[in-house]
Design a protein around this motif. Structure first.
Motif, PDB file in Angstrom:
ATOM      1  N   VAL A   1      93.876  34.525  79.478  1.00 20.75           N
ATOM      2  CA  VAL A   1      94.927  34.583  78.540  1.00 20.75           C
ATOM      3  C   VAL A   1      95.873  33.271  78.660  1.00 20.75           C
ATOM      4  O   VAL A   1      96.480  32.942  79.727  1.00 20.75           O
ATOM      5  CB  VAL A   1      95.831  35.695  78.426  1.00 20.75           C
ATOM      6  CG1 VAL A   1      97.079  35.542  77.273  1.00 20.75           C
ATOM      7  CG2 VAL A   1      95.094  36.915  78.112  1.00 20.75           C
ATOM      8  N   LEU A   2      95.951  32.473  77.434  1.00 24.07           N
ATOM      9  CA  LEU A   2      96.753  31.001  77.727  1.00 24.07           C
ATOM     10  C   LEU A   2      98.076  31.422  77.340  1.00 24.07           C
ATOM     11  O   LEU A   2      99.001  30.968  77.969  1.00 24.07           O
ATOM     12  CB  LEU A   2      96.060  29.980  76.765  1.00 24.07           C
ATOM     13  CG  LEU A   2      96.916  28.870  76.742  1.00 24.07           C
ATOM     14  CD1 LEU A   2      96.509  28.039  77.937  1.00 24.07           C
ATOM     15  CD2 LEU A   2      96.511  27.822  75.278  1.00 24.07           C
ATOM     16  N   GLU A   3      98.470  32.041  76.277  1.00 27.22           N
ATOM     17  CA  GLU A   3      99.687  32.564  76.006  1.00 27.22           C
ATOM     18  C   GLU A   3      99.687  33.755  75.093  1.00 27.22           C
ATOM     19  O   GLU A   3      98.573  34.190  74.416  1.00 27.22           O
ATOM     20  CB  GLU A   3     100.267  31.497  75.319  1.00 27.22           C
ATOM     21  CG  GLU A   3      99.967  30.983  74.107  1.00 27.22           C
ATOM     22  CD  GLU A   3     100.621  29.871  73.243  1.00 27.22           C
ATOM     23  OE1 GLU A   3     101.892  29.777  73.767  1.00 27.22           O
ATOM     24  OE2 GLU A   3     100.074  29.406  72.111  1.00 27.22           O
ATOM     25  N   SER A   4     100.758  34.260  74.757  1.00 27.60           N
ATOM     26  CA  SER A   4     101.003  35.541  73.935  1.00 27.60           C
ATOM     27  C   SER A   4     101.966  35.666  73.164  1.00 27.60           C
ATOM     28  O   SER A   4     103.175  34.998  73.587  1.00 27.60           O
ATOM     29  CB  SER A   4     100.807  36.797  74.765  1.00 27.60           C
ATOM     30  OG  SER A   4     101.820  37.160  75.684  1.00 27.60           O
ATOM     31  N   ALA A   5     102.169  36.503  72.158  1.00 20.08           N
ATOM     32  CA  ALA A   5     103.420  36.760  71.357  1.00 20.08           C
ATOM     33  C   ALA A   5     103.264  38.329  71.120  1.00 20.08           C
ATOM     34  O   ALA A   5     102.149  38.818  70.860  1.00 20.08           O
ATOM     35  CB  ALA A   5     103.517  36.138  70.038  1.00 20.08           C
ATOM     36  N   VAL A   6     104.302  39.048  71.218  1.00 23.63           N
ATOM     37  CA  VAL A   6     104.340  40.311  70.943  1.00 23.63           C
ATOM     38  C   VAL A   6     105.400  40.596  69.831  1.00 23.63           C
ATOM     39  O   VAL A   6     106.449  40.211  69.784  1.00 23.63           O
ATOM     40  CB  VAL A   6     104.761  41.500  72.339  1.00 23.63           C
ATOM     41  CG1 VAL A   6     104.885  42.756  71.939  1.00 23.63           C
ATOM     42  CG2 VAL A   6     103.700  41.146  73.188  1.00 23.63           C
ATOM     43  N   ILE A   7     104.890  41.439  68.854  1.00 20.74           N
ATOM     44  CA  ILE A   7     105.496  41.913  67.512  1.00 20.74           C
ATOM     45  C   ILE A   7     105.650  43.058  67.523  1.00 20.74           C
ATOM     46  O   ILE A   7     104.843  43.861  67.773  1.00 20.74           O
ATOM     47  CB  ILE A   7     105.179  40.904  66.229  1.00 20.74           C
ATOM     48  CG1 ILE A   7     103.599  41.248  66.086  1.00 20.74           C
ATOM     49  CG2 ILE A   7     105.312  39.129  66.441  1.00 20.74           C
ATOM     50  CD1 ILE A   7     103.182  40.867  64.760  1.00 20.74           C
ATOM     51  N   GLY A   8     106.774  43.255  66.593  1.00 19.80           N
ATOM     52  CA  GLY A   8     106.843  44.695  66.116  1.00 19.80           C
ATOM     53  C   GLY A   8     106.082  44.934  64.630  1.00 19.80           C
ATOM     54  O   GLY A   8     106.607  44.074  63.720  1.00 19.80           O
TER      55      GLY A   8
ATOM     56  N   LEU B   1      97.281  37.454  71.039  1.00 21.02           N
ATOM     57  CA  LEU B   1      96.897  36.697  72.360  1.00 21.02           C
ATOM     58  C   LEU B   1      96.095  35.211  71.780  1.00 21.02           C
ATOM     59  O   LEU B   1      95.188  35.327  71.084  1.00 21.02           O
ATOM     60  CB  LEU B   1      95.849  37.450  73.296  1.00 21.02           C
ATOM     61  CG  LEU B   1      96.146  38.970  73.592  1.00 21.02           C
ATOM     62  CD1 LEU B   1      95.108  39.676  74.542  1.00 21.02           C
ATOM     63  CD2 LEU B   1      97.485  38.744  74.607  1.00 21.02           C
ATOM     64  N   VAL B   2      96.147  34.365  72.804  1.00 15.74           N
ATOM     65  CA  VAL B   2      95.621  33.079  72.809  1.00 15.74           C
ATOM     66  C   VAL B   2      94.852  32.732  73.807  1.00 15.74           C
ATOM     67  O   VAL B   2      95.281  32.853  75.028  1.00 15.74           O
ATOM     68  CB  VAL B   2      96.361  31.754  72.363  1.00 15.74           C
ATOM     69  CG1 VAL B   2      95.601  30.605  72.158  1.00 15.74           C
ATOM     70  CG2 VAL B   2      97.232  32.068  71.050  1.00 15.74           C
ATOM     71  N   ALA B   3      93.549  32.720  73.864  1.00 19.14           N
ATOM     72  CA  ALA B   3      92.456  32.490  74.949  1.00 19.14           C
ATOM     73  C   ALA B   3      92.819  31.166  75.545  1.00 19.14           C
ATOM     74  O   ALA B   3      92.945  30.187  74.870  1.00 19.14           O
ATOM     75  CB  ALA B   3      90.969  32.817  74.688  1.00 19.14           C
ATOM     76  N   GLU B   4      92.464  31.186  76.762  1.00 19.37           N
ATOM     77  CA  GLU B   4      92.424  29.802  77.584  1.00 19.37           C
ATOM     78  C   GLU B   4      91.158  29.127  77.070  1.00 19.37           C
ATOM     79  O   GLU B   4      90.044  30.103  76.777  1.00 19.37           O
ATOM     80  CB  GLU B   4      92.157  30.056  79.061  1.00 19.37           C
ATOM     81  CG  GLU B   4      93.523  30.277  79.691  1.00 19.37           C
ATOM     82  CD  GLU B   4      93.337  30.870  80.983  1.00 19.37           C
ATOM     83  OE1 GLU B   4      92.336  30.909  81.537  1.00 19.37           O
ATOM     84  OE2 GLU B   4      94.655  30.800  81.942  1.00 19.37           O
ATOM     85  N   PRO B   5      91.110  27.974  76.989  1.00 17.11           N
ATOM     86  CA  PRO B   5      89.806  27.230  76.492  1.00 17.11           C
ATOM     87  C   PRO B   5      88.330  27.745  77.347  1.00 17.11           C
ATOM     88  O   PRO B   5      88.519  27.790  78.464  1.00 17.11           O
ATOM     89  CB  PRO B   5      90.065  25.688  76.657  1.00 17.11           C
ATOM     90  CG  PRO B   5      91.533  25.498  77.164  1.00 17.11           C
ATOM     91  CD  PRO B   5      91.843  26.892  77.457  1.00 17.11           C
TER      92      PRO B   5
END
Ligand code: MLC
Ligand code: AMP
Length: 503
Positions: free
Chosen positions: A424-431, A445-449
């Protein structure tokens, strides 16, 4: 000796054989029985060599004994620190360490995992189970049912309630005796509670709503409660005819409305339905009135402040609003940037001041200073406006927070965990909207290259670390997170995109 919290909520019932708790098995605990239990517990606590002002961290199932432990702490001048029964050992470690608890009380099942944590803190560990068994009650039962309340003043702390932070770890909100008493006594008057009331109590008792709003109001008015271990639809329907009033989160109301057995007849004799802790949809309000003829009374509060506003008992209970500031509570809407007070009708940050507002965050002076102004106004993090008739509307949140079934989830906590997962490169959690819980968390999630994150393994890791109610309901991989020109993730755009995931 004077101890205002004990005297005004508990001591006033000394020797009374009046009902206090009606249990689902048909048994009744009278006020006198309850005070005996509390006094025995207070004797047991003092026997552990606790000093007034010590923190007692409590993670136990809801039971008469658990409630008596709250009374015992008040009586012995100890600071009660209730914890969500869902918290994992990893989560509990932080609360025990941060509060420097002197005593930890937990279920037998949790004691093995907590023993090293308590030992590292030099805290005692005792157990209390859902059925009242465990080492604490064993000791208490050998004690005298009388205890001279430890002298306290209204300024002394009564409770420490942890509330998560938008940026980092949870913060312990310090609540004084005066904070709790002033709010309880105001609510009794505003909502007309009396000794004739029987409150249907299905909320947990580790949060403000079930503990301070519901329990303190019943204690201060001399009424009784149908004390259910948790919300169970069958129990609610079976026992409602014996109640006069109910307090619940919006999920209680949508679940009742979702069952055809919940009829106007079942609610006919009820005096009052109160909702809070999360927004009640105007549609739920209207459906409830159509089904039962009752207009739900919605109020607004938070851990740091207890209750701030309420719709009126007499007069219009306006759907989609949280009513008027309570007597003694000042409320203003300010510009979130400048802090300037806005004109009536304009949307901004809700700030409140009054005897209900907490004393600050436990050992976090910078966080306290950031949210509690020197002039006493607390910056709630909720965005709202006051309409032309004075009703307060909550229109959103300035804080990044998800409320699921009345429990708060801070996306930051989940994001930190997701960011650490392999691939996982980065993430954002939303409601996103959820028909049962109001909102529910979704992890983007955004995957690592070149990586392909294993979503099942990530979900399993999240489940091992976090309390059940915080588990992301779904994980989705995106190519990239939308960002504004400042590089900030645009959560609004994500919330819009995934709004229909569960509805
Ligand atoms: C339970 N689960 C939840 C959940 N509650 N998941 C998300 N959000 C929640 N709120 C989990 C259960 O562990 C279970 O997991 C699964 O979801 C389904 O459980 P359920 O049986 O449907 O849920 P239930 O146990 O009935 O609980 C739902 C609920 C409960 C709404 C009755 O959450 C509740 O009592 N909420 C009240 C919260 C509250 O008191 N808030 C006040 C905060 S004070 P599994 O794995 O078993 O499937 C405050 C200030 C103020 O905010 O203004 O009042
Ligand atoms: P907590 O920190 O658990 O005490 O949660 C407090 C938060 O719950 C508040 O800051 C609000 O965002 C929310 N809340 C409480 N009551 C209401 C309500 N009636 N309507 C909308 N939001 C509410």
């Amino acid at each position: 000796m004077s101890n205002p919290l004990y005297d005004r909520l508990f001591g006033i019932h000394a020797g009374k054989d009046t009902p206090f708790l009606h249990l689902p098995n048909g048994q009744t605990v009278t006020h006198a029985d309850f005070l005996d239990m509390a006094a025995r517990l207070a004797n047991a606590l003092i026997g552990y060599e606790l000093e007034p002002g010590d923190r007692v961290a409590v993670q136990v199932e809801k039971s008469p004994e658990a409630l008596a432990l709250y009374a015992a702490c008040a009586q012995a001048g100890l600071i009660f620190l209730p914890l969500n029964t869902d918290y994992t050992t990893a989560e509990l470690q932080y609360f025990i360490e941060n509060s420097e608890a002197a005593l930890v009380v937990c279920d037998d099942a949790k004691s093995k995992g907590l023993a090293p944590i308590a030992a590292a803190q030099n805290a005692r560990l005792e157990t209390l189970n859902a059925d009242g068994s465990g080492s604490l009650m064993r000791r208490a039962l050998g004690m005298l049912p009388a205890f001279e309340p430890v002298r306290r003043s209204e300024e002394d702390l009564a409770a420490l309630l942890y509330t998560s932070g938008t940026t980092g770890r949870s913060k312990g909100a310090m609540l004084s005796q005066a904070n709790l008493l002033s709010n309880a006594e105001t609510l009794v008057r505003e909502w007309r509670f009396s000794a004739d009331d029987v409150l249907l109590h299905a909320l947990p008792i580790f949060h403000t709503h079930g503990l301070f709003v519901a329990t303190n109001v019943v204690l201060a008015s001399g009424g009784s409660m149908i004390f259910l271990p948790k919300f169970d639809l069958d129990d609610m329907l079976r026992l409602m005819p014996q109640a006069t009033s109910m307090m619940g989160v919006p999920t209680f109301y949508t679940r009742l409305l979702g069952d055809d057995r919940f009829t106007g007849d079942l609610a006919r004799h009820m005096r009052l339905f109160i909702s809070g802790s999360a927004p009640l949809l105007a549609e739920t309000h209207e459906r409830f009135e159509t089904r039962t003829g009752h207009r739900i009374l919605e109020r607004y509060g938070m851990t740091e402040t207890n209750m701030n506003t309420s719709n009126p008992y007499d007069g219009e209970r306006r759907a989609g609003t949280v009513g008027f500031p309570l007597p003694d509570v000042e409320l203003k809407v300010t510009d979130p940037e400048s802090g300037e007070t806005l004109r009536q009708g304009e949307i901004g940050m809700i700030e409140v001041r009054g005897p209900n507002v907490f004393q600050g965050y436990w050992q976090m002076p910078e966080k306290t200073a950031a949210e509690l102004r020197e002039d006493g106004f607390f910056i709630t993090g909720d965005l709202g406006r006051v309409d032309e008739d004075g009703y307060v509307h909550i229109v959103g949140r300035g804080k990044d927070l998800i409320i699921s079934g009345g429990f708060n989830i801070y996306p930051k906590e989940l994001e930190m965990l997701l960011d650490d997962q392999p691939g996982v490169l980065e993430s954002a959690v939303i409601g996103v909207p959820h028909p049962d819980f109001g909102e529910t968390p979704v992890g983007l999630l955004v995957a690592e290259p070149g990586a392909m994150p294993d979503l099942d393994a990530i979900m399993a890791n999240a489940q091992a670390e976090l309390a059940r109610f915080k588990h992301p309901r779904k994980l989705i991989v995106l190519d990239a997170l939308p960002r504004n020109t400042m590089g900030k993730v645009q959560k609004n755009a994500l919330r819009e995109r995934f709004a229909k995931l569960f509805t």
